[in-house]
Write a protein that holds these residues in place. Structure first.
Motif, PDB file in Angstrom:
ATOM      1  N   ASP A  60      52.764  -3.705  48.375  1.00 37.63           N
ATOM      2  CA  ASP A  60      51.653  -4.581  48.776  1.00 37.63           C
ATOM      3  C   ASP A  60      51.868  -5.114  50.192  1.00 37.63           C
ATOM      4  N   LEU A  61      53.092  -5.549  50.477  1.00 36.89           N
ATOM      5  CA  LEU A  61      53.368  -6.145  51.783  1.00 36.89           C
ATOM      6  C   LEU A  61      53.379  -5.097  52.892  1.00 36.89           C
ATOM      7  N   GLN A  62      53.835  -3.868  52.545  1.00 34.94           N
ATOM      8  CA  GLN A  62      53.783  -2.797  53.558  1.00 34.94           C
ATOM      9  C   GLN A  62      52.320  -2.531  53.958  1.00 34.94           C
ATOM     10  N   ARG A  63      51.412  -2.569  52.962  1.00 30.59           N
ATOM     11  CA  ARG A  63      49.983  -2.396  53.256  1.00 30.59           C
ATOM     12  C   ARG A  63      49.472  -3.553  54.121  1.00 30.59           C
ATOM     13  N   VAL A 112      46.936 -15.307  67.676  1.00 34.95           N
ATOM     14  CA  VAL A 112      46.899 -15.741  66.272  1.00 34.95           C
ATOM     15  C   VAL A 112      47.247 -14.570  65.352  1.00 34.95           C
ATOM     16  N   LEU A 113      46.622 -13.396  65.651  1.00 35.34           N
ATOM     17  CA  LEU A 113      46.858 -12.217  64.796  1.00 35.34           C
ATOM     18  C   LEU A 113      48.304 -11.732  64.893  1.00 35.34           C
ATOM     19  N   GLU A 114      48.894 -11.822  66.073  1.00 32.41           N
ATOM     20  CA  GLU A 114      50.283 -11.393  66.241  1.00 32.41           C
ATOM     21  C   GLU A 114      51.236 -12.307  65.466  1.00 32.41           C
ATOM     22  N   ASP A 115      50.915 -13.608  65.464  1.00 31.83           N
ATOM     23  CA  ASP A 115      51.722 -14.546  64.671  1.00 31.83           C
ATOM     24  C   ASP A 115      51.626 -14.188  63.192  1.00 31.83           C
ATOM     25  N   VAL A 120      53.922 -11.724  58.183  1.00 24.17           N
ATOM     26  CA  VAL A 120      53.846 -10.768  57.080  1.00 24.17           C
ATOM     27  C   VAL A 120      54.978  -9.728  57.183  1.00 24.17           C
ATOM     28  N   MET A 121      55.423  -9.446  58.417  1.00 26.29           N
ATOM     29  CA  MET A 121      56.550  -8.525  58.582  1.00 26.29           C
ATOM     30  C   MET A 121      57.845  -9.128  58.029  1.00 26.29           C
ATOM     31  N   GLU A 122      57.994 -10.443  58.251  1.00 34.04           N
ATOM     32  CA  GLU A 122      59.184 -11.114  57.701  1.00 34.04           C
ATOM     33  C   GLU A 122      59.170 -11.068  56.169  1.00 34.04           C
ATOM     34  N   ARG A 123      57.989 -11.330  55.616  1.00 32.89           N
ATOM     35  CA  ARG A 123      57.874 -11.288  54.144  1.00 32.89           C
ATOM     36  C   ARG A 123      58.139  -9.867  53.624  1.00 32.89           C
ATOM     37  N   ALA A 124      57.662  -8.868  54.375  1.00 27.07           N
ATOM     38  CA  ALA A 124      57.879  -7.471  53.961  1.00 27.07           C
ATOM     39  C   ALA A 124      59.370  -7.120  53.981  1.00 27.07           C
ATOM     40  N   GLU A 125      60.090  -7.668  54.985  1.00 19.81           N
ATOM     41  CA  GLU A 125      61.534  -7.412  55.079  1.00 19.81           C
ATOM     42  C   GLU A 125      62.262  -8.012  53.879  1.00 19.81           C
TER      43      GLU A 125
END
Ligand SMILES: [Zn+2]
Length: 245
Positions: A60-63, A112-115, A120-125
């Protein structure tokens, strides 16, 4: 009953053999591996669900990361187009001013989108390492379970061969003792665990109660092949050379 005093001594041998068989059965049933295997199976079921849950979360997070990246890219592309149009200088002053405003607003939107993408990248990790950890634990538990199962198999096979060896002498003893005495022995054994005990130094070897003088006197006078029972525990009392009567 057949008049043969040695068959009572053979009965003691039969009792000792049966006690050994009972102990071997008990050891097979109470191997610590049984409980360890049961608890590992429970753990493995929980790890099964953990693997499914963490893998789903990771997917889910990768998506979400791909979507967030796409959102940022759309804004970048739009800004790129605007900058080119601005550089080309085509259109009225008002149009160019509008483009300038849009570029400013796109820059804010991109930040804003980059933040959001970073978050979400941190959560995916985190989800990635949780999924890897669950898989690792699952693999280790499976391995440990397989080891325990093969150890238990070997222990049971060993106990089984000891049992077979001990049991091989049983038929001959049963024959020597005789069907009538074996039948009595089996009946007592069914509710007392052991059925035959030696008379040892005036005491019953089954319940350890000392026999009274009257009882000992009666035993001293009994025929060698008479089947005696302990008055306290009901076991068959076998006289041996060490009985003291
Ligand atoms: Zn007794």
């Amino acid at each position: 009953m057949k008049a043969d005093p040695t068959r009572q001594l053979r009965l003691l041998e039969l009792q000792s053999l049966d006690t050994t068989l009972t102990q071997l059965n008990h050891r097979a049933k109470s191997l610590p591996e049984h409980a360890e295997i049961a608890s590992l199976r429970t753990a493995l079921e929980e790890l099964d669900s953990a693997v499914v849950r963490t893998s789903t979360e990771r997917g889910d997070l990768q998506r979400e990361v791909r979507k967030a990246d796409n959102d940022v890219q759309l804004v970048r592309d739009r800004a790129e187009r605007d900058r080119k149009r601005l550089e080309a200088g085509v259109g009225s002053a008002k149009d160019l001013q509008g483009l300038q405003h849009e570029l400013e607003s796109l820059a804010r939107r991109q930040a804003v989108l980059e933040d959001a993408e970073l978050e979400v990248m941190e959560r995916a990790e985190t989800a990635e390492s949780a999924a890897e950890q669950a898989q690792e634990q699952h693999m280790q538990t499976e391995q440990r379970l397989a080891e325990l199962q093969s150890r238990r198999e070997a222990l049971i096979a060993d106990l089984e061969s000891q049992r077979a060896e001990v049991a091989s002498g049983r038929a001959e003893l049963v024959e020597a003792v005789g069907a009538d005495l074996v039948a009595l022995y089996d009946r007592i054994r069914a509710h007392s665990g052991t059925a035959a005990a030696a008379l040892v130094r005036r005491s019953c070897g089954g319940c350890n109660m000392e026999l009274g003088a009257v009882e000992l006197g009666r035993i001293a006078e009994a025929d060698d092949d008479e089947v005696l029972r302990c008055e306290d525990c009901g076991r068959i009392l076998v006289r041996t050379p060490e009985s003291g009567v």
